[in-house]
Design a protein around this motif. Sequence first.
Motif, PDB file in Angstrom:
ATOM      1  N   THR A 197      -6.513  -0.618  15.590  1.00  0.00           N
ATOM      2  CA  THR A 197      -7.552  -0.339  16.569  1.00  0.00           C
ATOM      3  C   THR A 197      -7.869   1.150  16.556  1.00  0.00           C
ATOM      4  N   ASN A 198      -9.038   1.469  17.096  1.00  0.00           N
ATOM      5  CA  ASN A 198      -9.474   2.869  17.188  1.00  0.00           C
ATOM      6  C   ASN A 198      -9.426   3.559  15.823  1.00  0.00           C
ATOM      7  N   VAL A 199      -9.805   2.828  14.785  1.00  0.00           N
ATOM      8  CA  VAL A 199      -9.762   3.374  13.432  1.00  0.00           C
ATOM      9  C   VAL A 199     -11.052   4.137  13.147  1.00  0.00           C
ATOM     10  N   THR A 200     -10.919   5.386  12.807  1.00  0.00           N
ATOM     11  CA  THR A 200     -12.055   6.192  12.354  1.00  0.00           C
ATOM     12  C   THR A 200     -11.677   6.824  11.021  1.00  0.00           C
ATOM     13  N   PHE A 201     -12.662   6.972  10.142  1.00  0.00           N
ATOM     14  CA  PHE A 201     -12.377   7.502   8.811  1.00  0.00           C
ATOM     15  C   PHE A 201     -13.605   8.223   8.270  1.00  0.00           C
ATOM     16  N   VAL A 257      -1.387   6.921  13.607  1.00  0.00           N
ATOM     17  CA  VAL A 257      -1.518   7.530  12.285  1.00  0.00           C
ATOM     18  C   VAL A 257      -2.682   8.510  12.299  1.00  0.00           C
ATOM     19  N   ALA A 258      -2.449   9.699  11.763  1.00  0.00           N
ATOM     20  CA  ALA A 258      -3.507  10.697  11.587  1.00  0.00           C
ATOM     21  C   ALA A 258      -3.394  11.269  10.183  1.00  0.00           C
ATOM     22  N   MET A 259      -4.542  11.525   9.557  1.00  0.00           N
ATOM     23  CA  MET A 259      -4.526  12.009   8.182  1.00  0.00           C
ATOM     24  C   MET A 259      -5.623  13.049   7.996  1.00  0.00           C
ATOM     25  N   GLN A 260      -5.283  14.115   7.296  1.00  0.00           N
ATOM     26  CA  GLN A 260      -6.234  15.146   6.915  1.00  0.00           C
ATOM     27  C   GLN A 260      -6.077  15.387   5.411  1.00  0.00           C
ATOM     28  N   GLN A 265     -10.521  12.387   6.507  1.00  0.00           N
ATOM     29  CA  GLN A 265      -9.953  12.174   7.832  1.00  0.00           C
ATOM     30  C   GLN A 265      -9.671  10.703   8.039  1.00  0.00           C
ATOM     31  N   LEU A 266      -8.610  10.426   8.775  1.00  0.00           N
ATOM     32  CA  LEU A 266      -8.287   9.056   9.176  1.00  0.00           C
ATOM     33  C   LEU A 266      -7.475   9.109  10.462  1.00  0.00           C
ATOM     34  N   ALA A 267      -7.811   8.244  11.402  1.00  0.00           N
ATOM     35  CA  ALA A 267      -7.031   8.099  12.630  1.00  0.00           C
ATOM     36  C   ALA A 267      -6.976   6.620  12.961  1.00  0.00           C
ATOM     37  N   ALA A 268      -5.824   6.149  13.409  1.00  0.00           N
ATOM     38  CA  ALA A 268      -5.683   4.723  13.705  1.00  0.00           C
ATOM     39  C   ALA A 268      -4.491   4.493  14.615  1.00  0.00           C
ATOM     40  N   PRO A 282       0.815  -1.220   0.000  1.00  0.00           N
ATOM     41  CA  PRO A 282       0.000   0.000   0.000  1.00  0.00           C
ATOM     42  C   PRO A 282       0.842   1.261   0.000  1.00  0.00           C
ATOM     43  N   GLY A 283       0.232   2.356  -0.449  1.00  0.00           N
ATOM     44  CA  GLY A 283       0.855   3.666  -0.404  1.00  0.00           C
ATOM     45  C   GLY A 283       0.006   4.616   0.427  1.00  0.00           C
ATOM     46  N   VAL A 284       0.578   5.761   0.771  1.00  0.00           N
ATOM     47  CA  VAL A 284      -0.115   6.714   1.632  1.00  0.00           C
ATOM     48  C   VAL A 284       0.228   8.125   1.199  1.00  0.00           C
ATOM     49  N   ARG A 285      -0.705   9.060   1.450  1.00  0.00           N
ATOM     50  CA  ARG A 285      -0.447  10.469   1.161  1.00  0.00           C
ATOM     51  C   ARG A 285      -1.088  11.334   2.243  1.00  0.00           C
ATOM     52  N   GLY A 286      -0.305  12.273   2.770  1.00  0.00           N
ATOM     53  CA  GLY A 286      -0.839  13.238   3.726  1.00  0.00           C
ATOM     54  C   GLY A 286      -0.967  12.726   5.140  1.00  0.00           C
ATOM     55  N   ALA A 287      -0.118  11.800   5.580  1.00  0.00           N
ATOM     56  CA  ALA A 287      -0.229  11.209   6.914  1.00  0.00           C
ATOM     57  C   ALA A 287       0.788  11.811   7.879  1.00  0.00           C
TER      58      ALA A 287
END
Length: 461
Positions: free
Chosen positions: A345-349, A304-307, A326-329, A284-289
Amino acid sequence: TEFVIHDGTLRWSDEQRTAPPLALTQVDFVLRNKVLGHAARIDATPPAQWGDRFHLVALFRQPLLSRHSGQWQQWVGQVYADFARVDVAQLHTYVDLPDVTVQQGNGALRAWVDVSRGQFGGATLDVALAEVAATLGPQLQPLALQSVVGRLGGRLLASGFEFSTRGLQFSTPDGLRWPGGNVEMTYTQAEGRTPAQGQVRADKLDLAALTRIADRIPLSPAAHAALTAYAPTGLVEQVQGSWHGPLAAPINFSARGRVTQLEIAAQPAAALPGPSLHVAVGRPGVRGATVDFNLTQSGGTATVAMQAGALTLPGIFEDPVLPLDQLAADVRWQVNGTQIAAQLTNVTFANADAQGALQLNWKTSDPALSPSHSRFPGVLDLQGSLAQAQAARVYRYLPLELPATVRDYVRDAVSAGSASTVKFVVKGDLDDIPFTDPKKGEFHIAANLQNTTFAFVPRRL
């Protein structure tokens, strides 16, 4: 006790090089000797193409029981050099720098060189240069910098070395800027049964700049390969690490730090050998974390937090790029030989299509029990819920493991509506997805739908 030359001329001829003789004018030289101490200073004016007048100062002390004061090979001290304006390419003609070739560079240099018993012990270098062109290794591409400012330092240890930078900033001709980070590194070679080891501490490392100049700076082959493959960008605000064993293949290691605006390129998976009913899943890849991490060779944790970012999941969805508002994990993983496990755990998106939360556990399969007799794609236990979702976008989140006819049918059949209180479960060996046999796993989605437009037989059919 004192020896002085005023307004002299010095001609330097070095028969070991092909460089022309160097003539210095207006030379002032002072040498002062005490019982155990010796001090010298040279002020001289080089040729105009070299730069401005420069200064050299040396302070040495000799051993208490030395028989002869003139045995400078026994002295210990420091040499200081100050070049207010110098053409570094000219200086390089007369000074050896191992594996380094300087083609161009103008500006100011200050250096402190430690000498012990006639041997180089370490150095500190302040630089403020413009229009720099240099090659830092025999197998590296030339490095071009519009400007470079900061301090470099190094010291030889009994069986290793130390290296550091302070406030180092540079810019490239294409506008790339290094933000002025600090690096401290210590490396000790292996001795007997004691393996090699090292420590590193750094801050303000611009990964984009590092990636762009990776083929121009001396790094390990593994580091060069990783930077080329993943093309990371972002700012390493701080990182601290240590390792035992060779740097390219450490026996153990640990690292912790924080990265902001992290972007890592996804890697497509290699095609599965032979005929297969499954889709190859890539990295996987990621952007903005923003990632706070703490890891070792046996596992680690990360927050991990993402906006306004995105995940790229090659081999998972037909459109691999998944935008996220938004993403938090919280992430945890363990590595035990060939066995790998991970927990989210504690994943919200949230994004334009849905908003929800999930918990995820994954581990490698037991080859003796897996249908493909392989550790991958692994065993998944995923449970989650959506507070809201757009029904017409459900097809976008159907995995590639489902046949294209199924995904296309959902796309064409559901054209409007919204969903609330959506619950989903995926549990079992991913080789068996979508688990048509309930004994092998669970694939279940339940939702409340409102204002839904559903074409049981879409126009395409």
